[in-house]
Design an enzyme around this catalytic site. Sequence first.
Site, short mmCIF file in Angstrom:
data_model
loop_
_atom_site.label_atom_id
_atom_site.label_comp_id
_atom_site.label_asym_id
_atom_site.label_seq_id
_atom_site.Cartn_x
_atom_site.Cartn_y
_atom_site.Cartn_z
N HIS A 6 -11.77 -4.90 3.09
CA HIS A 6 -12.75 -4.36 4.22
C HIS A 6 -14.28 -5.52 4.96
CE1 HIS A 6 -11.53 0.14 3.51
NE2 HIS A 6 -10.92 -0.54 3.88
N ASP A 47 8.54 5.25 8.23
CA ASP A 47 8.28 4.54 7.41
C ASP A 47 7.89 3.35 7.73
OD1 ASP A 47 10.09 3.67 4.93
OD2 ASP A 47 10.26 2.17 6.57
N ASP A 65 -0.95 -2.23 3.84
CA ASP A 65 -1.81 -1.83 2.54
C ASP A 65 -0.88 -0.30 1.64
OD1 ASP A 65 -3.89 -1.41 1.04
OD2 ASP A 65 -4.86 -0.61 2.65
#
Length: 276
Positions: A18, A139, A160
């Site tokens: 982050h 997906d 991620d």
Amino acid sequence: MNYRHSFHAGNSADVVKHSLLIALVRALQQKPGGLTLIDTHAGCGLYDLGGEQAQRTGEAAHGVLRAFADPAPLLEDYRSAVRAVNVGAEPHLYPGSPQVLAQLLRPQDALILNEKHPEDAKTLRGAMRGTPAAVHERDAYELWLAMLPTRTPRGVVVVDPPYEQTDERDRIVATLAAAHRKWAHGVTVIWYPLKDRATHQRWKGQLHRLGIAKFLSVEHWLYDADQPGIYNGAGLFIINPPYAFTQALAPLLEALRAALAPEGHRGEITAEWLRA
């Protein structure tokens, strides 16, 4: 390796991921043109650090809480992003990438989130209520390609995954190759855990063979020597990072290394080009 976000919210990997995402988006926002931000594996968006899943691992104590205890000015943007979803001095809630990205939006920017897991997608919609984010339940790899090229001239795709599937890395390689053909100038960020160095080097070799010119690898190794069979850290592949980001990267990485080094270890964060 199962890396569901809720079990690891606020750990050292989240602090690095982050912090770098904030720096990357802000570097891109030095130009006034709109950005499309796409998160392919968005998770729940917001996590309770006192919840059963986060408490089971206790990883926030070695991540976000260390960043809050460290006075380094270069970590203040990260701390501010966490404070924005909390009341009080100490964080009890942790913003996932969707919340972090939403805080960075300008009026000309767009945010597209995707979470395939139905329960997490429902939670994500609740967490993002009141923001301009569009939430999909598809997906991840199909959505990644479907959204390219972005409607705005520039954009960032954040990938991620939880690395639950044995073919996860192969799908990333194949999708990245296809995405680069459609959107060669776009910025892509791929998060990955570091467990086995040999396996990781083989994967880097696969990615290197794609021949992508601007391919940065940032790796955070927690321990001074590899710990066999356990989580050793995490990293980010960043395709087409802007110059303003790479020029300011070294001191930020050093601040992160110092804040997150485990007891008795110095740790290491490196940044290198896979292909110059």
